[in-house]
Design an enzyme around this catalytic site. Structure first.
Site, PDB file in Angstrom:
ATOM      1  N   HIS A 150       0.976  -1.061  -0.022  1.00  0.00           N
ATOM      2  CA  HIS A 150      -0.140   0.027   0.026  1.00  0.00           C
ATOM      3  C   HIS A 150       0.824   1.208  -0.150  1.00  0.00           C
ATOM      4  CE1 HIS A 150      -2.048  -3.349   2.226  1.00  0.00           C
ATOM      5  NE2 HIS A 150      -2.896  -2.914   1.359  1.00  0.00           N
TER       6      HIS A 150
HETATM    7  S1  FES Z   1       1.770  -0.735   3.365  1.00  0.00           S
HETATM    8 FE1  FES Z   1       0.167  -2.030   3.543  1.00  0.00          FE
HETATM    9  S2  FES Z   1       1.224  -3.509   4.477  1.00  0.00           S
HETATM   10 FE2  FES Z   1       2.786  -2.333   3.765  1.00  0.00          FE
END
Ligand code: FES
Length: 185
Positions: A150
């Site tokens: 993410h």
């Molecule tokens: S940014 Fe979501 S698991 Fe690493």
């Protein structure tokens, strides 16, 4: 009730008392044996709960760090999870030290994340604090780690700088056994 009948009643009562006393004795004896058996059985059970040397050894990992070049990061496994060992360059250490706490999502001095006199070595748990992906070494806007799941960016001290992760990469318990060996756990 005649005399014979009274004698019979007394005998029956005595007989009942005898039976009752014998039954109590049998019950008490059985309980005592059961308790002793349970206690005896508990000893090996309790003993089996204590980790033996082999289990304790699995709980820690010794890593030879002599081959890790400056600027490199390796990943080792400890208790089923990845651990990053980063051999930091002087520039990376300086960048980590120069960062102001106000700029940090989870403010922590670099000095508190490394061993005194061993600032070249950063050891962190390799699990993103957002949802648990394994970040990529030496990547991201801050040249530490980048989590592709993410988009979390960690700096050269493993501190979260950008993205959804709320916390810095965790520091596992570890120690230097000598200049070339780290024991994690
Ligand atoms: S940014 Fe979501 S698991 Fe690493």
């Amino acid at each position: 009730m005649n005399q014979n009948q009274e004698n019979n009643v007394e005998q029956i009562n005595e007989s009942n008392e005898d039976t009752s006393t014998r039954r109590d004795f049998v019950v008490l004896t059985a309980s005592a044996v059961a308790c002793a058996g349970a206690a005896a059985a508990a000893i090996p059970f309790v003993k089996s709960l204590a980790p033996d040397k082999a289990v304790l050894a699995v709980g820690s990992t010794e890593v030879d760090i002599s081959k890790i070049k400056e600027g490199e990061t390796i990943t080792v496994m400890w208790r089923g999870q990845p651990v990053f060992i980063k051999h930091r360059t002087n520039a990376e250490i300086e960048a980590a030290k120069a960062t102001k706490l106000e700029e940090l999502v989870d403010p922590q001095e670099d000095d508190l994340r490394v061993k005194k006199g061993k600032e070249k070595w950063l050891v962190t748990v390799g699990v993103c604090t957002h949802l648990g992906c394994v970040p990529l070494n030496n990547k991201g806007d801050f040249k530490g780690w980048f989590c592709p799941c993410h988009g979390s960016h960690y700096d050269t001290s493993g501190r979260i700088r950008k993205g959804p992760a709320p916390k810095n990469l965790a520091i596992p318990p570890y120690e230097f056994l000598n200049d070339n060996t780290i024991k994690i756990g």
